[in-house]
Design an enzyme around this catalytic site. Structure first.
Site, PDB file in Angstrom:
ATOM      1  N   GLU A 103     -50.936  28.751 -80.660  1.00 23.41           N
ATOM      2  CA  GLU A 103     -49.766  29.374 -80.010  1.00 23.41           C
ATOM      3  C   GLU A 103     -48.759  29.961 -80.995  1.00 23.41           C
ATOM      4  O   GLU A 103     -47.564  29.639 -80.943  1.00 23.41           O
ATOM      5  CB  GLU A 103     -49.090  28.353 -79.079  1.00 23.41           C
ATOM      6  CG  GLU A 103     -50.029  27.807 -78.022  1.00 23.41           C
ATOM      7  CD  GLU A 103     -49.381  26.805 -77.079  1.00 23.41           C
ATOM      8  OE1 GLU A 103     -48.211  26.442 -77.277  1.00 23.41           O
ATOM      9  OE2 GLU A 103     -50.062  26.377 -76.136  1.00 23.41           O
ATOM     10  N   ASN A 134     -56.054  29.607 -81.426  1.00 20.79           N
ATOM     11  CA  ASN A 134     -56.037  29.185 -80.023  1.00 20.79           C
ATOM     12  C   ASN A 134     -54.698  29.543 -79.373  1.00 20.79           C
ATOM     13  O   ASN A 134     -53.636  29.300 -79.960  1.00 20.79           O
ATOM     14  CB  ASN A 134     -56.232  27.651 -80.018  1.00 20.79           C
ATOM     15  CG  ASN A 134     -56.569  27.075 -78.663  1.00 20.79           C
ATOM     16  OD1 ASN A 134     -57.506  27.519 -78.001  1.00 20.79           O
ATOM     17  ND2 ASN A 134     -55.817  26.060 -78.234  1.00 20.79           N
ATOM     18  N   HIS A 155     -54.834  28.600 -69.155  1.00 15.76           N
ATOM     19  CA  HIS A 155     -54.019  27.881 -68.167  1.00 15.76           C
ATOM     20  C   HIS A 155     -53.587  28.923 -67.140  1.00 15.76           C
ATOM     21  O   HIS A 155     -52.622  29.659 -67.354  1.00 15.76           O
ATOM     22  CB  HIS A 155     -52.810  27.222 -68.843  1.00 15.76           C
ATOM     23  CG  HIS A 155     -53.212  26.137 -69.804  1.00 15.76           C
ATOM     24  ND1 HIS A 155     -53.846  24.990 -69.397  1.00 15.76           N
ATOM     25  CD2 HIS A 155     -53.097  26.046 -71.150  1.00 15.76           C
ATOM     26  CE1 HIS A 155     -54.093  24.218 -70.452  1.00 15.76           C
ATOM     27  NE2 HIS A 155     -53.652  24.840 -71.528  1.00 15.76           N
ATOM     28  N   GLU A 185     -59.049  25.385 -72.699  1.00 17.22           N
ATOM     29  CA  GLU A 185     -58.169  24.461 -71.962  1.00 17.22           C
ATOM     30  C   GLU A 185     -58.074  24.865 -70.498  1.00 17.22           C
ATOM     31  O   GLU A 185     -57.003  24.813 -69.887  1.00 17.22           O
ATOM     32  CB  GLU A 185     -56.765  24.441 -72.594  1.00 17.22           C
ATOM     33  CG  GLU A 185     -56.765  24.124 -74.071  1.00 17.22           C
ATOM     34  CD  GLU A 185     -55.374  24.038 -74.702  1.00 17.22           C
ATOM     35  OE1 GLU A 185     -54.377  24.001 -73.954  1.00 17.22           O
ATOM     36  OE2 GLU A 185     -55.295  24.013 -75.940  1.00 17.22           O
ATOM     37  N   ASP A 206     -57.605  25.452 -66.830  1.00 12.05           N
ATOM     38  CA  ASP A 206     -57.205  24.872 -65.540  1.00 12.05           C
ATOM     39  C   ASP A 206     -56.573  25.998 -64.732  1.00 12.05           C
ATOM     40  O   ASP A 206     -56.030  26.946 -65.298  1.00 12.05           O
ATOM     41  CB  ASP A 206     -56.284  23.638 -65.671  1.00 12.05           C
ATOM     42  CG  ASP A 206     -55.057  23.801 -66.552  1.00 12.05           C
ATOM     43  OD1 ASP A 206     -54.600  24.948 -66.781  1.00 12.05           O
ATOM     44  OD2 ASP A 206     -54.530  22.773 -67.013  1.00 12.05           O
TER      45      ASP A 206
END
Ligand code: XIL
Length: 403
Positions: A148, A189, A225, A256, A258
């Site tokens: 990030e 990432n 996400h 990751e 979701d």
């Protein structure tokens, strides 16, 4: 032909349904995985599903390897939390995505609030990475080296590393990580880089930045996400993947995943939309060989991080709070199964991979793992021969791949 028929028949047996990692591997991916966390490992019903390597071939520690836990005060290292998860994965023949080394968040205040000279902070970053990557050497399939680093508009996040070292902290981190473990795949990432846009373009530039500095970067991790009903289109997802490969990455992954509801409870039509959205992301990964796998950010709504961070949001995962599979599970499983069956029909080498994935006891002389498939590693009991044109090379102690 004989193998194809029996494999297809096996996949079709109701009640003997193949599971996510088996299907992902049969479809040519390296893994389907889940994040987990230390406190969850005392929940036996939860662990029963998590430890099944047919379901999850890969584990990511959700917190334990972050700076906050590994070097909470300068020079004092603790790996207890991370080790517990890495050992769990090892016991269960699962590979590990290690996460994460340089991140502005969950960073102890001695780092974020320090008043550093460039040489001091360089040394701090160096020491942290060399120590942690050294500790886990040979145990990580990959490392999220920098996490990030970008704002939504594609500019750099103004964190302590950027303030003191400028963008050079990024190649620095990759250099140190590569020196400490030459076989781990090194990733940049981030989130909101799954579809095309300013942030995705900036992430592609980071790949180039690192390579131009002469450092090693292997992959881009797209956290993913996402929000039900507003995910990027499949073509946008595929274009983003291609942009990272064009910039010099050799692989990508959804790290990751979701897909949350902004408000709860979810309606039946909402659950159907969520299933469609999971299908889209899975298809985007299947569409490109260089997308090595998908990791969901924990597998059950019971332990999702979403409700604690996004007010009123939740129900983002494939299993509900009672560990019951949701429509999104069925969707992901079906799309992987369709891809596995298709690659079995179109490629005899993959037929054998599929057969091996379903029946890990297949004898070595009747098998040949397709290019990019797993062919060895500690605890691996599948086929160790590669199809013509590929040979089996050790990535680390736990993972050998046909390349
Ligand atoms: C989250 C964890 O799941 C939470 O338990 C923790 O409180 C905060 O961090 N991006 C990342 C992950 O890279 O490390 C974050 O994990 C989620 C967002």
């Amino acid at each position: 032909m004989h193998i194809l028929t029996s494999t297809t028949a096996l996949l079709a047996i109701p009640g003997a349904a193949a599971q996510l990692n088996q299907l992902a591997k049969a479809a040519g991916k390296l893994y389907f995985g889940s994040a987990t966390d230390n406190n969850e490992l005392s929940d036996s019903a939860y662990v029963k599903i998590l430890k099944d390597s047919n379901m999850f071939g890969q584990i990511t520690p959700g917190n334990g390897q972050k700076w906050q836990y590994t070097e909470s005060s300068q020079g004092s290292f603790s790996y207890d939390s991370g080790d517990e998860i890495v050992n769990f994965a090892k016991t269960n023949n699962q590979i590990v995505r290690c996460h994460t080394l340089v991140w502005y968040s969950q960073l102890p205040s001695w780092v974020s609030d320090g008043s550093w000279s460039t040489s001091q902070l360089t040394s701090v970053v160096n020491t942290h990475i060399a120590n942690e990557v050294g500790h886990y050497k040979g145990k990580c399939y990959s490392w999220d080296v920098v996490n990030e680093a970008l704002n939504e508009d594609g500019t750099y996040r103004d964190n302590v590393f950027y303030k003191v070292l400028g963008e050079s902290y990024i190649p620095l981190a990759f250099k140190v990580a590569a020196a400490a473990d030459s076989s781990a795949k090194l990733y940049y990432n981030d989130y909101n880089i799954e579809g095309t846009g300013s942030k995705q373009a900036a992430a592609a530039k980071i790949v180039k930045l690192v390579k131009d500095a002469g450092a090693k970067i292997d992959g881009v991790g797209m956290q993913a996400h996402l929000i039900v009903g507003s995910i990027p289109s499949q073509s946008s997802l595929e274009s983003a993947i291609k942009s990272y490969l064009s910039a010099g990455a050799t692989e990508v992954a959804y790290t990751e995943l979701d897909i949350r509801f902004s408000s709860l409870p979810a309606s039946d039509s909402g659950l159907k939309q969520q299933a469609d959205d999971y299908t889209t992301v899975t298809k985007a990964c299947l569409a490109n060989k260089a997308c090595v796998g998908i990791t969901i950010w924990d597998y059950t709504d019971k332990y999702s991080w979403i409700p604690s961070v996004f007010n009123g949001a939740g129900a983002a995962l494939l299993w509900d709070e009672n560990l019951k599979q949701k429509p999104a599970y069925t969707a992901v499983s079906s799309v992987l199964k369709a891809a596995a069956t298709k690659s079995a029909v179109s490629d005899t080498a993959t037929v054998t991979t599929l057969s091996t994935a379903i029946k890990p006891t297949a004898t070595a002389d009747a098998c040949a793992v397709a290019k990019y498939g797993q062919c060895g590693g500690k605890g691996f009991s599948g086929c160790t021969a590669c199809a013509a044109g590929a040979s089996c090379a050790a990535t680390n102690d736990y993972y050998s791949q046909c390349v």
